[in-house]
Design an enzyme around this catalytic site. Structure first.
Site, mmCIF file in Angstrom:
data_model
loop_
_atom_site.group_PDB
_atom_site.id
_atom_site.type_symbol
_atom_site.label_atom_id
_atom_site.label_comp_id
_atom_site.label_asym_id
_atom_site.label_seq_id
_atom_site.Cartn_x
_atom_site.Cartn_y
_atom_site.Cartn_z
ATOM 1 C CG HIS A 39 -27.835 1.218 27.964
ATOM 2 N ND1 HIS A 39 -28.284 0.600 26.552
ATOM 3 C CD2 HIS A 39 -28.899 1.266 28.606
ATOM 4 C CE1 HIS A 39 -29.539 0.155 26.904
ATOM 5 N NE2 HIS A 39 -29.982 0.642 27.985
ATOM 6 N N PRO A 40 -25.684 -1.501 27.132
ATOM 7 C CG PRO A 40 -26.936 -3.703 27.498
ATOM 8 C CD PRO A 40 -26.754 -2.040 28.106
ATOM 9 C CB CYS A 41 -28.781 -0.254 23.371
ATOM 10 S SG CYS A 41 -27.857 1.280 23.351
ATOM 11 N N GLY A 42 -25.505 -0.856 22.339
ATOM 12 C CA GLY A 42 -24.572 -0.663 21.053
ATOM 13 C C GLY A 42 -23.549 -1.890 21.133
#
Lengths: 367, 230
Positions: free
Chosen positions: B174-177
């Site tokens: 997941h790219p959110c961080g």
């Protein structure tokens, strides 16, 4: 989302949250084990909800007819498995060229098409899909998603429950803590003068916590109809998701004194469908935009930045492609409408503006 | 020289970074599977240029851990560098190798996210007979500390999403961080101390030095140094 003293939101928001689609749900023939087959279930589905959330209501209609086995529920429209993570209203706007009432869907309890649809094992799958979309929207608006990540469990549960139960007032109260305000332009602020004070207050708080990006979360769903289809009623059913183009790309709003319209937003997202020369297109009707003819030859490449797209155009691969119809929350908005109004009033609870676009092309698309 | 200051890229910069990364990979990892650029399918009414697309490497067999924790046949150089992240991964716990398992193959795609403005790793895995692997089986392939990190971290975790180009379910980190830890990498870099961000053509080297580690794929020291010093 408009915040402030009006706890119940704007009139348009109330219509959106109260919006519903009548569904007539049939059990798939392969799963009918009784004669006569069970009658279809008639359900009123919230536009802003998700199809799997309806299963507890639907199951009793069909449980006595089902073959033995474990439920893996999925929905289908004319052979097309429906993506459960797209809000129900958006699926309807996209797949029914001419609104079909009631909307006839087929439900399956067996044989989940795992190669086409991501799994949906429980209500939690839907909730997390929703939360992930919200994180994405928060990142677009604020440059980070810390407010979502740091949401307390009770707030998260209450937010999700407000979506489940269609409670706009609760949703607005909880979501205001996420500080996902999209900066309106002057035009929007004038329209909402009664809330400008509270907006300023919110902005003061935001000054210490986050940075405004000026970007708006937009998900665009594009389907094509061929030139010969004059009536949308005659548009053939979509047989595969390859026939739909999905663009998940934010729109960067430039408030440079001039009002940024829905038309301007579409130009950013689909620059090839707008003529190069004109910044204001003549309209034959509010919902139609002529692509117009363009000469071939050298033209600047389409840039990666969406913000810069309004200044450049790439060569139009297929002359004569044009926007036939734009649908948001089941309505065909005038393209001259201020984009900030559209965003603040027609947005889904995941903080995305979902836009369905019908593009008329000269040739049938073979992909 | 274009630099990324906040850990993010534009889509044009992503194309530049992807081209540079695949060239550098070819130079330093010529014996391994090569990355290639896959352009987006053409739509008559959407701009079509080669900058729209994704980076792909397929049919990858992950390096296997033997009982000593070293990789058999691993052509990636093992010299230790001073990077703290490297130290963390080198001290991997010993995994018992399952000799019965057939070779599992992985497809990796690096797709640009216009929302997060960062690259996103999409992946899937399958047995030699083409049967796709479930996430629990994939995790058995990963280094033990990767599994632990994926479990603990709020910023590095696996979800199943629809591949934006292929319209099929794929797994993804997941790219959110991503932009946050890319900024941290930049701060650890000597050149970043001078106030500059990381050059765009080095972005994916740094990015892959974190993402690839999850799968036990490491970047050779020269490639890493190239990313760090120039």
């Amino acid at each position: 989302m408009v915040m402030g003293d009006k706890g119940g939101g704007t009139e348009a928001q109330q219509y959106v949250w109260g919006g519903a689609i009548p569904l007539q749900i049939h059990l798939h023939d392969s799963e009918v084990t009784t004669l006569p087959p069970p009658p279809p279930a008639l359900i009123l589905a919230p536009r802003i909800g998700y199809l799997p959330l309806l299963v507890p209501q639907i199951k009793p209609f069909f449980s006595s007819s089902l073959p033995p086995g474990v439920d893996t529920v999925w929905f289908e429209y004319k052979g097309l498995p429906l993506k459960w993570y797209i809000p129900t209203g958006v699926l309807f706007d996209l797949l029914c060229a001419e609104p079909e009432r009631p909307w006839n869907l087929t439900i399956h309890f067996r044989g989940y098409p795992g190669n086409i649809l991501t799994p949906c094992e429980s209500e939690d799958s839907i909730k997390w899909s929703f939360i992930n979309a919200l994180k994405e929207a928060a990142y677009i608006i604020n440059g980070n998603c810390k407010n979502i990540m740091n949401m307390s469990q009770p707030d998260q549960a209450e937010l999700w429950r407000s979506v489940l139960n269609g409670q706009l007032e609760v949703y607005l109260r909880v979501s205001s803590k996420l500080k996902l305000d999209i900066v309106g332009d002057d035009f929007s602020l004038k329209l909402n003068s009664s809330t400008s004070k509270s907006n300023q207050g919110v902005n003061d708080l935001d000054a210490t916590g986050t940075t405004r990006t000026g970007r708006v979360p937009v998900r665009l769903y594009i389907r094509t109809i061929d030139e010969d289809t004059d009536d949308l009623e005659d548009a053939p059913a979509i047989g595969s998701w390859e026939k739909v183009s999905y663009i998940n790309r934010p729109v960067e709003v430039h408030s440079e004194g001039k009002c940024f319209t829905l038309n301007d937003a579409l130009k950013v997202l689909l620059p090839e469908l707008f003529t190069e020369a004109s910044s204001t297109n003549a309209h034959t009707s509010g919902a139609e935009v002529e692509g117009g003819q363009r000469s071939d030859g050298d033209s600047s490449r389409s840039p990666g930045e969406t913000g810069a797209a309004s200044n450049e155009h790439s060569q139009l691969p297929s002359d004569g492609a044009e926007i036939k119809l734009v649908r948001i929350q089941g309505i065909k908005p005038q393209l001259e409408i201020p984009f900030s109004w559209v965003v603040n009033n027609l947005m889904n609870p995941d903080h995305y503006l979902h836009i369905c676009v019908y593009v008329k092309v000269l040739e049938p698309i073979t992909i | 020289m274009v630099v990324s200051r906040d850990g993010t890229l534009s889509s044009t910069e992503f194309y530049v970074a992807a081209s540079a990364f695949s060239e550098q990979w070819r130079k330093f990892n010529s014996a391994l599977r090569q990355w290639s650029w896959v352009p987006s399918p053409k739509r008559p009414w959407i701009s079509h240029n080669q900058e729209e697309g994704y980076l792909s490497v397929e049919n990858v067999i992950l390096p296997e851990l033997n009982e000593e924790g070293h990789r058999d046949g691993d052509l990636i150089e093992k010299e230790e560098c001073g990077c703290a992240e490297e130290d963390e991964f080198i001290d991997a716990a010993v995994l018992i190798q399952n000799d019965d398992a057939g070779a599992r193959q992985y497809d990796f795609h690096v797709v640009y996210s216009a929302c997060y403005r960062v690259p996103v790793l999409y992946f899937r895995a399958y047995c030699s007979d083409g049967q796709p692997l479930l996430l629990d089986d994939i995790k058995k392939d990963l280094p033990l500390n990767s599994v632990e990190q994926l479990t603990r971290s709020r910023w590095l975790f696996i979800t199943q999403e629809e591949h934006p180009q292929l319209n099929r379910p794929w797994y993804t980190l997941h790219p959110c961080g991503t932009s946050e830890w890319m900024k941290l990498l930049q701060h650890n870099d000597d050149s970043a101390a001078q106030g500059e961000g990381i050059p765009v053509d080095k972005y994916l080297i740094s990015w892959f030095s974190v993402v690839g580690q999850v799968f036990g794929l490491r970047i050779p020291l020269e490639m890493l140094n190239l990313g760090g010093t120039q």
